[in-house]
Design a protein around this motif. Structure first.
Motif, PDB file in Angstrom:
ATOM      1  N   ASN A  89      67.106  17.614 -28.394  1.00 27.11           N
ATOM      2  CA  ASN A  89      66.091  16.697 -27.844  1.00 27.11           C
ATOM      3  C   ASN A  89      67.036  15.951 -26.768  1.00 27.11           C
ATOM      4  O   ASN A  89      66.501  15.003 -26.239  1.00 27.11           O
ATOM      5  CB  ASN A  89      65.452  15.790 -28.914  1.00 27.11           C
ATOM      6  CG  ASN A  89      66.500  15.124 -29.750  1.00 27.11           C
ATOM      7  OD1 ASN A  89      67.727  15.096 -29.607  1.00 27.11           O
ATOM      8  ND2 ASN A  89      65.943  14.063 -30.475  1.00 27.11           N
ATOM      9  N   GLY A  90      68.312  16.193 -26.539  1.00 31.47           N
ATOM     10  CA  GLY A  90      69.100  15.490 -25.540  1.00 31.47           C
ATOM     11  C   GLY A  90      69.904  14.114 -26.158  1.00 31.47           C
ATOM     12  O   GLY A  90      70.307  13.462 -25.459  1.00 31.47           O
TER      13      GLY A  90
ATOM     14  N   THR B 182      64.885  24.482 -19.679  1.00 26.99           N
ATOM     15  CA  THR B 182      65.236  23.110 -19.394  1.00 26.99           C
ATOM     16  C   THR B 182      64.270  22.416 -18.548  1.00 26.99           C
ATOM     17  O   THR B 182      63.098  23.122 -18.335  1.00 26.99           O
ATOM     18  CB  THR B 182      66.514  22.943 -18.776  1.00 26.99           C
ATOM     19  OG1 THR B 182      66.289  23.611 -17.435  1.00 26.99           O
ATOM     20  CG2 THR B 182      67.762  23.425 -19.395  1.00 26.99           C
TER      21      THR B 182
ATOM     22  N   ASN C 269      68.606  16.237 -20.844  1.00 29.02           N
ATOM     23  CA  ASN C 269      69.436  16.982 -21.760  1.00 29.02           C
ATOM     24  C   ASN C 269      68.797  17.870 -22.724  1.00 29.02           C
ATOM     25  O   ASN C 269      69.437  18.231 -23.601  1.00 29.02           O
ATOM     26  CB  ASN C 269      70.489  16.231 -22.433  1.00 29.02           C
ATOM     27  CG  ASN C 269      71.517  15.508 -21.499  1.00 29.02           C
ATOM     28  OD1 ASN C 269      71.900  16.050 -20.658  1.00 29.02           O
ATOM     29  ND2 ASN C 269      71.472  14.133 -21.725  1.00 29.02           N
ATOM     30  N   VAL C 270      67.230  17.893 -22.298  1.00 30.79           N
ATOM     31  CA  VAL C 270      66.459  18.847 -23.422  1.00 30.79           C
ATOM     32  C   VAL C 270      66.741  20.360 -23.170  1.00 30.79           C
ATOM     33  O   VAL C 270      66.766  20.745 -21.985  1.00 30.79           O
ATOM     34  CB  VAL C 270      65.028  18.289 -23.141  1.00 30.79           C
ATOM     35  CG1 VAL C 270      64.104  19.304 -24.043  1.00 30.79           C
ATOM     36  CG2 VAL C 270      64.733  16.968 -23.824  1.00 30.79           C
ATOM     37  N   SER C 271      66.665  21.076 -24.233  1.00 34.52           N
ATOM     38  CA  SER C 271      66.588  22.278 -24.015  1.00 34.52           C
ATOM     39  C   SER C 271      65.716  23.136 -25.207  1.00 34.52           C
ATOM     40  O   SER C 271      65.572  22.378 -26.356  1.00 34.52           O
ATOM     41  CB  SER C 271      67.890  23.139 -24.294  1.00 34.52           C
ATOM     42  OG  SER C 271      68.479  23.002 -25.464  1.00 34.52           O
TER      43      SER C 271
END
Ligand SMILES: O=P(O)(O)OC[C@H]1O[C@@H](O)[C@H](O)[C@@H](O)[C@@H]1O
Length: 388
Positions: free
Chosen positions: A328-329, A308, A275-277
């Motif tokens: 950071n998700g 991502t 889930n990081v972007s």
């Protein structure tokens, strides 16, 4: 098999002997050139073992074996750890303050103040614990000037230390905010330079109503001159504010001759990689290092608004903006601001680091274009990390 019965008073001698035996010296020289040359780690480790509060002799033995084995090559580490655990029988450690704990205590006498404490950290390595007025805390190891933890007032640690990190003073600490200096990546000296695997000094600390600060300093040693023969001073200032962690790095040429360097803050952020972007790099020139051929980066341009991490990522972005935004998700979005850092590197090792790649992402403010410094000149760059 030999059985060592070690008492605190004789430990230093025995471990010196062990360190110079072929069995140990193989270990201590087998791994990469990143290690510092003198095999004194065993002695240092034992001193910490003595000064730690350890419950029983069995756990002392395991503790000591881990500390010693932490610096060896991977292939034989497990077998030797087992051998050490079985064969080292230590008496119960006393809580007497000796070795680096005494050093930490004396550093604390000199530099400790409200919100700043020098303590013995993992492996007995000295660390500076900073706490801000609102309850956020950070930990900075003198070894590598590595900030290993930054917890917000809510108790979330936004940095990540890899599970394979060792605190032996023989290898860089893999996690937090390690330094790459005076070289980023591979090149004429060891990968990422030497600043991450030497001990820095504390030059000052400060504390006020809004923040606490430590300034660490690195100067040349025989070890550094051996691979990079220049006189320099690097100052690294870490400021823990109520809602941010800021750093300032200054490199000064104190030599009679010019030198050039590249550098980076190899920051490991705690993350849930799926889930990081990262936003803010669209339009930048890229040099993508394919896993199969890292020495031949592929030039390109970033066309994504939102980056991502669905697989292996090792990409250098050139001439980057003064801010990127990392989600950071795990529910935290961070503004990563900088001034003076010209580039950014994104790295996630994916399955090449199966045990932990899901739990972190590296967003590294970097200076990839070599900085040329004339005698007496200096270079400065700042970074600030702010949850938004
Ligand atoms: O294993 P090291 O030396 O800490 O480096 C980790 C990574 O650091 C990144 O900065 C590099 O772009 C990668 O190529 C490298 O693999």
């Amino acid at each position: 098999m030999a059985k060592f019965l070690v008492s605190p008073s004789s430990a230093q001698g025995l471990l010196c002997a062990a360190a110079s035996s072929p069995w140990f010296s193989n270990d201590l020289t087998a791994s990469s050139q990143q290690q510092q040359p003198p095999p004194t780690n065993c002695i240092i480790s034992w001193k910490h073992c003595c000064s730690s509060t350890v419950d029983d002799s069995a756990s002392s033995a395991v503790w000591l074996s881990k500390r010693i084995v932490g610096g060896v090559s991977t292939s034989s580490r497990r077998r030797r750890a087992a051998a050490l655990s079985l064969n080292l029988v230590l008496p119960q450690a006393s809580s007497q303050a000796v070795g680096l704990t005494a050093e930490a205590e004396s550093l604390n006498d000199k530099f400790g103040k409200e919100g700043v404490k020098v303590e013995s950290g993992e492996g007995g390595l000295p660390k500076v614990s900073l706490s801000s007025p609102n309850g956020s805390v950070a930990e900075v190891y003198l070894y590598g000037a590595c900030t290993t933890s930054w917890k917000t007032a809510e108790g979330k640690d936004l940095l990540f230390v890899r599970p394979d990190a060792v605190f032996t003073g023989q290898k860089p600490i893999s996690g937090g905010i390690p330094h790459c200096f005076p070289q980023f990546g591979p090149g004429s000296i060891q990968q990422h330079g030497f600043a991450r695997n030497v001990s820095w000094d504390i030059s000052s600390t400060e504390s006020d109503a809004d923040s606490t600060t430590v300034v660490l300093e690195l100067k040349p040693s025989a070890y550094s001159r051996n691979m990079w023969d220049y006189e320099f001073v690097v100052n690294f200032k870490i400021v823990l504010g109520n809602d941010k962690l800021s750093t300032e790095m200054t490199v000064e040429n104190t030599d009679q001759k010019p030198f050039s360097f590249t550098t980076a803050l190899h920051t490991y952020f705690r993350a849930a990689i799926a889930n990081v972007s990262v936003k803010g790099l669209k339009g930048c020139e890229t040099f993508n290092k394919p896993y199969e051929d890292p020495k031949n980066p592929v030039k390109g341009a970033e066309d994504r608004e939102t980056i991502t991490f669905p697989g292996f990522v090792d990409c250098m972005y050139r001439n980057t903006p003064n801010e990127v935004v990392l989600a950071n998700g795990l529910g935290t979005t961070l503004s990563i601001k900088n001034s003076g850092w010209s580039d950014i590197v994104l790295w996630n090792p994916y399955l090449t680091m199966e045990a932990c790649y899901k739990d972190f992402v590296c967003v590294e403010n970097a200076q990839l274009e070599p900085v040329q410094l004339q005698p007496g000149d200096s270079w400065t760059a700042q970074q600030s990390l702010v949850p938004i």
